[in-house]
Design a protein around this motif. Structure first.
Motif, PDB file in Angstrom:
ATOM      1  N   UNK A  61      -4.339  16.352  17.338  1.00 36.89           N
ATOM      2  CA  UNK A  61      -5.546  17.128  17.641  1.00 36.89           C
ATOM      3  C   UNK A  61      -5.912  18.076  16.501  1.00 36.89           C
ATOM      4  N   UNK A  62      -6.960  17.706  15.776  1.00 34.43           N
ATOM      5  CA  UNK A  62      -7.452  18.567  14.715  1.00 34.43           C
ATOM      6  C   UNK A  62      -7.896  17.766  13.507  1.00 34.43           C
ATOM      7  N   UNK A  63      -7.980  18.413  12.372  1.00 34.28           N
ATOM      8  CA  UNK A  63      -8.365  17.782  11.115  1.00 34.28           C
ATOM      9  C   UNK A  63      -7.130  17.656  10.229  1.00 34.28           C
ATOM     10  N   UNK A  64      -6.992  16.494   9.614  1.00 31.12           N
ATOM     11  CA  UNK A  64      -5.835  16.217   8.771  1.00 31.12           C
ATOM     12  C   UNK A  64      -6.311  15.748   7.407  1.00 31.12           C
ATOM     13  N   UNK A  65      -5.732  16.311   6.345  1.00 29.76           N
ATOM     14  CA  UNK A  65      -6.074  15.902   4.987  1.00 29.76           C
ATOM     15  C   UNK A  65      -4.802  15.758   4.171  1.00 29.76           C
ATOM     16  N   UNK A  66      -4.759  14.705   3.348  1.00 32.07           N
ATOM     17  CA  UNK A  66      -3.634  14.499   2.442  1.00 32.07           C
ATOM     18  C   UNK A  66      -4.179  14.088   1.086  1.00 32.07           C
ATOM     19  N   UNK A  67      -3.583  14.629   0.024  1.00 27.94           N
ATOM     20  CA  UNK A  67      -4.033  14.301  -1.320  1.00 27.94           C
ATOM     21  C   UNK A  67      -3.020  14.740  -2.352  1.00 27.94           C
ATOM     22  N   UNK A 150      -8.926  12.224  10.233  1.00 31.44           N
ATOM     23  CA  UNK A 150      -7.988  12.199   9.112  1.00 31.44           C
ATOM     24  C   UNK A 150      -8.634  11.653   7.852  1.00 31.44           C
ATOM     25  N   UNK A 151      -8.410  12.333   6.737  1.00 30.21           N
ATOM     26  CA  UNK A 151      -8.851  11.879   5.421  1.00 30.21           C
ATOM     27  C   UNK A 151      -7.615  11.844   4.520  1.00 30.21           C
ATOM     28  N   UNK A 152      -7.151  10.626   4.202  1.00 27.53           N
ATOM     29  CA  UNK A 152      -5.925  10.433   3.447  1.00 27.53           C
ATOM     30  C   UNK A 152      -6.282   9.833   2.092  1.00 27.53           C
ATOM     31  N   UNK A 153      -6.115  10.605   1.037  1.00 25.16           N
ATOM     32  CA  UNK A 153      -6.517  10.178  -0.303  1.00 25.16           C
ATOM     33  C   UNK A 153      -5.267   9.943  -1.152  1.00 25.16           C
ATOM     34  N   UNK A 154      -5.002   8.678  -1.472  1.00 30.48           N
ATOM     35  CA  UNK A 154      -3.823   8.310  -2.249  1.00 30.48           C
ATOM     36  C   UNK A 154      -4.114   8.279  -3.754  1.00 30.48           C
ATOM     37  N   UNK A 155      -5.282   8.701  -4.165  1.00 29.26           N
ATOM     38  CA  UNK A 155      -5.660   8.678  -5.581  1.00 29.26           C
ATOM     39  C   UNK A 155      -4.689   9.529  -6.394  1.00 29.26           C
ATOM     40  N   UNK A 156      -4.157   8.947  -7.458  1.00 29.41           N
ATOM     41  CA  UNK A 156      -3.253   9.672  -8.334  1.00 29.41           C
ATOM     42  C   UNK A 156      -1.828   9.752  -7.860  1.00 29.41           C
ATOM     43  N   UNK A 157      -1.514   9.129  -6.729  1.00 25.31           N
ATOM     44  CA  UNK A 157      -0.172   9.207  -6.168  1.00 25.31           C
ATOM     45  C   UNK A 157       0.612   7.922  -6.437  1.00 25.31           C
ATOM     46  N   UNK A 158       1.947   8.048  -6.498  1.00 24.06           N
ATOM     47  CA  UNK A 158       2.846   6.918  -6.714  1.00 24.06           C
ATOM     48  C   UNK A 158       3.481   6.552  -5.377  1.00 24.06           C
ATOM     49  N   UNK A 159       2.902   5.599  -4.678  1.00 21.58           N
ATOM     50  CA  UNK A 159       3.328   5.278  -3.315  1.00 21.58           C
ATOM     51  C   UNK A 159       4.248   4.056  -3.334  1.00 21.58           C
ATOM     52  N   UNK A 160       5.496   4.251  -2.905  1.00 22.32           N
ATOM     53  CA  UNK A 160       6.455   3.142  -2.858  1.00 22.32           C
ATOM     54  C   UNK A 160       6.624   2.605  -1.437  1.00 22.32           C
ATOM     55  N   UNK A 161       6.281   3.419  -0.437  1.00 21.60           N
ATOM     56  CA  UNK A 161       6.313   2.967   0.950  1.00 21.60           C
ATOM     57  C   UNK A 161       5.227   3.708   1.701  1.00 21.60           C
ATOM     58  N   UNK A 162       4.530   2.981   2.611  1.00 21.75           N
ATOM     59  CA  UNK A 162       3.432   3.599   3.352  1.00 21.75           C
ATOM     60  C   UNK A 162       3.385   3.069   4.773  1.00 21.75           C
ATOM     61  N   UNK A 163       3.370   3.999   5.720  1.00 19.59           N
ATOM     62  CA  UNK A 163       3.177   3.674   7.127  1.00 19.59           C
ATOM     63  C   UNK A 163       2.161   4.645   7.701  1.00 19.59           C
TER      64      UNK A 163
END
Length: 302
Positions: A61-67, A150-163
């Motif tokens: 419940x709410x706003x979620x942001x990741x970057x 939710x706004x999830x921005x993977x730009x510039x990130x080194x992602x080895x696993x994602x769920x």
């Protein structure tokens, strides 16, 4: 979930399983009484070099942001919440390089929540969680959210696993830049939710698993990638839409049970669908899985 300014979210106690910890019983949403802010950060200098950072996030419940975080930071957390109706969990284990963060709404019974965003009708603050993580550090991300924008921005990130698991939510996941890391598997789930994934090709994932249950997942395969990838879809009473660049060859081996596969311009051979450029394309995707009382849509990118 609509994108109109006023949103109505309705769901049952089952959604509570996406929150961290036990939820206190409460029948209706209470007015905000005690708003607090949680801020936490850690410098790269204080962390264990370039070892994988494991992030376990659950939010309700709410706003979620990741970057991406500012240079020199391993992570930066900013959370706003009503202490009277929300529990917050935050911890970092330096030995395991494990960051755990989340918040539950404090509701266990069925309820309806009205939120008015960004207009003159706003009657006060709203709960939010913003998490930024380091670029240049391998990331193992497990993100679960319900009744969330939710706004999830993977730009510039080194992602080895994602769920990513979305329930009764509106989620947007973006890979704005090519992923420098090797992402073997990406897990995407939407339950009674909408999840839009932009520039998924930039993720450079070996395999993408997408499951929509009474929901809609839209996958845009544009981006900078070469070779082949596999897409495993599972749609049950839902819709999965795949947008494909014109230079990508596609083979579809998915099955249907009272469902449909919409693939204009494809040809069928021995029960398998092929795009016109399957034999000549320098990069390709193989789509398997199933559609049960559901629809799989294949569209060329505009």
């Amino acid at each position: 979930m609509s994108r109109a300014s006023t949103r109505r979210i309705a769901f049952t106690a089952a959604v509570g399983s996406f929150a961290l910890g036990a939820l206190p019983l409460c029948g209706t949403a209470l007015p905000a009484q005690e708003w607090r802010t949680l801020e936490a950060s850690r410098s790269l200098a204080a962390s264990a070099g370039s070892d994988t950072l494991h992030v376990r996030l659950a939010y309700m419940v709410g706003d979620l942001a990741l970057g991406a975080a500012k240079a020199g930071l391993l992570y930066d957390l900013d959370m706003r919440y009503d202490a009277d109706e929300r529990r917050v969990k935050y911890s970092y284990d330096p030995s395991a390089r494990l960051l755990t963060v989340g918040g539950d709404s404090g509701f266990a019974k069925s309820f309806t929540l009205n939120r008015d965003h960004g207009g003159s009708g706003d009657d006060g603050p709203s709960p939010s969680l913003a998490l930024k993580v380091a670029s240049g550090v391998p990331l193992d991300l497990s993100l679960r959210f319900s009744a969330t924008d939710a706004a999830l921005d993977m730009s510039g990130l080194d992602v080895v696993r994602l769920s990513v698991e979305a329930a009764a939510s509106d989620g947007r996941l973006t890979f704005g830049t090519p992923n420098p890391a090797h992402l073997r598997n990406a897990e995407l789930r939407a339950t009674a939710a909408g999840l839009e994934v932009r520039q998924l090709g930039n993720a450079r994932a070996d395999t993408v698993h997408a499951k929509a249950t009474i929901g809609h997942i839209e996958l845009d395969l544009s981006g900078d990638w070469t070779g082949s990838t596999a897409l495993d879809v599972d749609a049950v009473l839902g819709v999965i839409t795949v947008r494909i660049p014109s230079d990508v060859g596609v083979k579809v081996e998915a099955s249907t049970t009272l469902g449909t596969i919409q693939a204009p311009g494809f040809t069928s051979r021995d029960g398998v669908l092929y795009s016109e450029n399957w034999e000549s394309a320098k990069r390709s995707v193989t789509i398997g899985g199933r559609a049960v009382f559901a629809r799989l849509e294949l569209r060329h990118s505009e």
